[in-house]
Motif scaffolding. Structure first.
Motif, PDB file in Angstrom:
ATOM      1  N   PHE A 238       0.847  -1.182   0.000  1.00  0.00           N
ATOM      2  CA  PHE A 238       0.000   0.000   0.000  1.00  0.00           C
ATOM      3  C   PHE A 238       0.889   1.241   0.000  1.00  0.00           C
ATOM      4  N   SER A 239       0.387   2.296  -0.574  1.00  0.00           N
ATOM      5  CA  SER A 239       1.124   3.547  -0.612  1.00  0.00           C
ATOM      6  C   SER A 239       0.227   4.670  -0.129  1.00  0.00           C
ATOM      7  N   ALA A 240       0.811   5.845  -0.026  1.00  0.00           N
ATOM      8  CA  ALA A 240       0.046   7.000   0.440  1.00  0.00           C
ATOM      9  C   ALA A 240      -1.061   7.366  -0.532  1.00  0.00           C
ATOM     10  N   ARG A 241      -0.937   6.909  -1.775  1.00  0.00           N
ATOM     11  CA  ARG A 241      -1.983   7.202  -2.752  1.00  0.00           C
ATOM     12  C   ARG A 241      -3.226   6.354  -2.536  1.00  0.00           C
ATOM     13  N   ASP A 242      -3.100   5.283  -1.761  1.00  0.00           N
ATOM     14  CA  ASP A 242      -4.252   4.411  -1.476  1.00  0.00           C
ATOM     15  C   ASP A 242      -5.092   5.028  -0.365  1.00  0.00           C
ATOM     16  N   LYS A 243      -5.728   6.126  -0.692  1.00  0.00           N
ATOM     17  CA  LYS A 243      -6.542   6.809   0.298  1.00  0.00           C
ATOM     18  C   LYS A 243      -7.930   6.192   0.352  1.00  0.00           C
TER      19      LYS A 243
ATOM     20  N   SER B 117       3.371   4.555   5.911  1.00  0.00           N
ATOM     21  CA  SER B 117       3.385   4.981   4.517  1.00  0.00           C
ATOM     22  C   SER B 117       2.021   4.992   3.858  1.00  0.00           C
ATOM     23  N   SER B 118       0.983   4.492   4.524  1.00  0.00           N
ATOM     24  CA  SER B 118      -0.333   4.428   3.876  1.00  0.00           C
ATOM     25  C   SER B 118      -1.422   4.371   4.937  1.00  0.00           C
ATOM     26  N   TRP B 119      -2.660   4.330   4.441  1.00  0.00           N
ATOM     27  CA  TRP B 119      -3.822   4.183   5.310  1.00  0.00           C
ATOM     28  C   TRP B 119      -3.997   2.741   5.779  1.00  0.00           C
TER      29      TRP B 119
END
Length: 802
Positions: A44-49, A396-398
């Motif tokens: 998962f990344s920070a873009r996976d909001k 790094s992510s949600w």
């Protein structure tokens, strides 16, 4: 025993086989425990909001819900589960992957979405209370849908339901799982708002409570195996510490239509947290109900009728009950046979559900330095395997990973609690186990079980039924040989019958006779202890009611097809017939209707088949057959009624009330339909409202000449037809209260023939004309005779004169 990860956001995958050292009076013992941090292979990344409003749990202690009916999964997949904490997570794989927090669309709830209660209704369907409003959450095949429920017009805080996990597609079992209550707690019972849904949470209806009830509402429970709804009430309503003292259950009918007839024994339910009482019901309806607060853990094996504290054994104290050790409870979980509890200082207790006394033993000594940190919940993976679960955020992510610490409970009990007794039974089995059985009116069930105790234990099974008002039984144990090990084998024989007809109880004790009810039959070993967690009690759900495969048919000896009046092809090819406007009444009141047109009726051959052939001048008594599945059982010898489904009324009954020997005024279709707000003959007359005219307490016989409209036991009464050829579609309904719990009905088509066309010349006109013709003929004969004499007379005279 298991390390507790702090929320550092680490995403490394951890797999630990931890060697545990516990020092007790015995030598040092080493046990292997499995602890791991699990996450998804997909990063998962920070873009996976997350989209929508993130859900959070209102309570400071987390909770975990597992869908309980998963034993029949052929692939052994874990049950769906919902973790409720600072964030809410839904997992369908046993939390074996990283998860994003659960959200609700922003157009439904914004900016905060606080969940106060949640409940599984189906494997892919949840009901949640969010900000006091109730939503249905459906998730399947990677798609999700949020639906606001209908029918709730007040804010609520709690949900309550129970599951029927017996295998198969039994309709009564499915109806249990689709029933759910939504309500608010902390208010006076008489002023509380309670709503019930019977369609899995789509729509709710408000329930009316008796104004006589006193106290504060703490909970609502569907006690299926008692055929009752239970209200958990705090009777004292005192402030501060001890708000829950004096709690009790008040019982009413399952649909709250009956008066509140009885209450449970009172019990102490101490709580420093106000009215927040958690309740858990056993998924197999055995009657186990667990109630717990931060300070108290109580259990009932009798649907709340008798509630007792759970007995706890720690390493310092042999037995204790209150207050619960460990600085307060964080979470309690149960499986089919087990119960586990987690305290605020991370002590873990485990026990086996017992019909007499539930004892929990300490598995984890905990860490007093972490007292008050309650971020973990308990989850049973399978028998004897308990997992402590807590979410771990990532930097790094949600997404969240999950720490899982799995304990082999059986191994821990054997190693750390050698003084505990061994399981006193080797074999306990019966073919009736884990099934649903039906007992219809006047029927009985015969069961048997095999039991092998361990030598010297003196253990024997005990048979119980959860609802003795409905179900009675007798049982007998006999020796039945020996096992290969030389142990004595016993056979337990049981006969179950409806309590009303058993002759073993006072008639007033069987208060559910007209509608039947449910009860759980349980065969278990009392006081078998924590060592028997894999020895499941034998149980069966006994439904004293209508078997779903029982139905009736109308016997056809001669059909219009067999006599060549019609053929199947003609009736199947959109065949229609006409009913004259003066022969039917759309309101089923058997009265002429003005201004209506003729009725065109489509003949439904797939449902009706070929019509029964009758002659108009022969009285007809329908012959009803009772069938179960595809097997004929018997001819129905019970009172029944019939009506023509299209409203035709050009038929009558042979007997009058006086000729049927009635001593009270008999019921009739017209009067019963007039009592309905919307006339519906399918429901106007049934076994629930039928009253025999042989009842001395019935209404006075004021019209002895009224037609007697009941058929069946009085075989002299029959249907008589008018001078008419044509189709009738009759529905027959069995109304005898003592014949079956089933609402038995059947539809049959009838073709009446043999009525010659009516002559429209009146008889007196025909007779007058006939007599007139005869009179004219006589007069003509007389006149002709006179004329003939007058012609002959002159000739004779002339001859004579000459």
């Amino acid at each position: 025993m298991c390390g507790w990860f702090s929320e550092t956001g680490k995403t490394l995958h951890v797999m630990l086989f931890v060697l545990i050292t516990l020092r007790h009076k015995d030598p040092v013992i080493w046990v292997v425990i499995r602890a791991r941090l699990v996450y998804s292979l997909r990063s998962f990344s920070a873009r996976d909001k997350v989209s929508g409003t993130v859900l959070s749990f209102t309570s400071t202690e987390p909770s975990l819900l597992q869908y309980p009916c998963n034993d029949g999964d052929p692939w052994g997949r874990p049950s769906p589960a919902l973790y409720l904490g600072q964030k809410v997570f839904l997992s369908t794989d046993g939390f074996e992957t990283s998860l994003l927090p659960l959200t609700i669309p922003s157009e439904l709830e914004i900016p905060n979405a606080s969940v106060s209660a949640a409940a599984f209704v189906k494997k892919d369907q949840l009901v949640m209370v969010i900000n006091g409003r109730v939503y249905l959450y459906i998730f399947r095949a990677g798609e999700e849908e949020w639906l606001p429920v209908q029918g709730i017009n007040f804010l609520v805080t709690k949900l309550s339901n129970t599951h029927c996990c017996y295998p198969g597609q039994d309709p009564a079992c499915q109806a249990i799982s689709m029933t759910i209550f939504a309500y608010e707690t902390g208010h006076s019972v008489s002023k509380s708002h309670i709503f019930r849904s019977e369609d899995g949470g789509h729509t709710f209806t408000a329930l009316k409570l008796s104004p006589e009830l006193q106290g504060v509402l703490l909970g609502v429970y569907n006690f299926v195996s008692l055929s009752q709804t239970g209200l958990l009430i705090n009777h004292t309503h005192s402030g501060g510490e001890g708000k829950g003292e004096g709690a009790y259950f008040s019982y009413t009918g399952s649909n709250m239509s009956h008066m509140y007839s009885h209450s449970s024994m009172g019990f102490n339910l101490k709580s420093t947290g106000g009215h927040d009482v958690q309740g858990i019901q056993h998924p197999y309806l055995w009657g186990f109900t667990i109630l717990w607060t931060k300070d108290t853990l109580l259990i009932s094996s009798s649907n709340g009728l008798l509630v007792e504290p759970v007995i706890v054994q720690t390493r310092e104290f042999s037995r204790t009950s209150l207050p619960f050790p460990g600085g307060g409870l964080c979470h309690v979980a149960i499986s089919n046979t087990e119960i586990a509890a987690l305290t605020q200082d991370h002590q873990i207790f485990h026990g086996s559900l017992d019909m007499v006394s539930t004892i929990m033993v300490q598995l984890e000594e905990g860490n007093s330095s972490q007292k008050g940190l309650c971020n973990a919940a308990l989850m049973f993976d399978k028998v004897g395997m308990l997992t402590v679960l807590s979410p771990i955020p990532t930097n790094s992510s949600w997404a969240y990973n999950f720490q899982k610490c799995t304990l082999n409970v059986q191994l821990l009990i054997m190693e750390f609690w050698p003084p505990l007794q061994d399981c006193p039974v080797e074999i306990l089995k019966g073919h009736f186990h884990n099934k649903i059985h039906y007992i219809d009116m006047h029927q009985k069930l015969n069961f048997s079980a095999t039991f092998v105790p361990k030598p010297g234990t003196g253990a024997f099974p005990v048979v119980t039924v959860s609802n003795p008002h409905v179900l009675g039984f007798w049982a007998q144990i006999t020796e039945d040989g020996y096992t290969y090990d030389g142990n004595t084998k016993y056979s337990l024989y049981m006969q179950l019958l409806q309590q009303y007809f058993s002759g073993m109880a006072d008639p007033h004790f069987s208060d559910t006779f007209p509608s039947g009810g449910m009860s759980i039959l349980t065969v278990d070993i009392p006081n078998k202890g924590p060592s028997c967690i894999d020895m499941q009690p034998l149980s069966a759900l006994i439904n004293v009611g209508c078997p779903p495969t029982k139905h009736i048919k109308v016997f056809k000896n001669t059909t219009a097809c067999s006599k060549g009046l019609f053929n199947q092809g003609m009736l199947q090819d959109n065949f229609t017939y006409t009913i004259s406007h003066n022969l039917y009444d759309p309101h089923f009141l058997a009265t002429p209707q003005l201004g209506q047109s003729d009725l065109e009726v489509l003949y439904k051959y797939n449902k009706l088949g070929c019509p029964l052939l009758l002659y108009y001048d022969t009285p007809w008594l329908p012959i009803l057959e009772l069938w179960e599945n595809d097997a004929f059982v018997e001819h129905v010898s019970a009172d029944f009624v019939v009506f023509e489904v299209n409203g035709m009324y050009n038929y009558d009954y042979l007997l009058t009330a006086a000729e049927a020997n009635c001593i009270s005024q008999p019921q009739n279709w017209t009067a019963l339909i007039q009592k309905q707000d919307s006339p519906n003959p399918h429901t106007a007359w049934s076994r629930m409202n039928y009253e025999s005219c042989k009842n001395h307490d019935g209404p006075k016989l004021v019209s002895p000449s009224a037609k007697y409209q009941i058929l069946g036991q009085n075989e002299k009464n029959k249907i008589i037809f008018s001078h008419y050829n044509g189709f009738y579609i009759f529905e027959a309904i069995v109304v005898d209260k003592l014949y079956s719990y089933c609402e038995l009905s059947a539809t049959v088509s009838v073709y009446v023939t043999g009525a010659l066309p009516k002559s429209y010349i009146h008889a007196w006109i025909t007779l007058t004309a006939f007599l007139t013709v005869i009179l004219i003929a006589v007069l003509m004969g007389y006149l002709l005779h006179k004329l003939s004499l007058m012609k002959k007379s002159p000739k004779v005279k002339c001859v004579t004169f000459c």
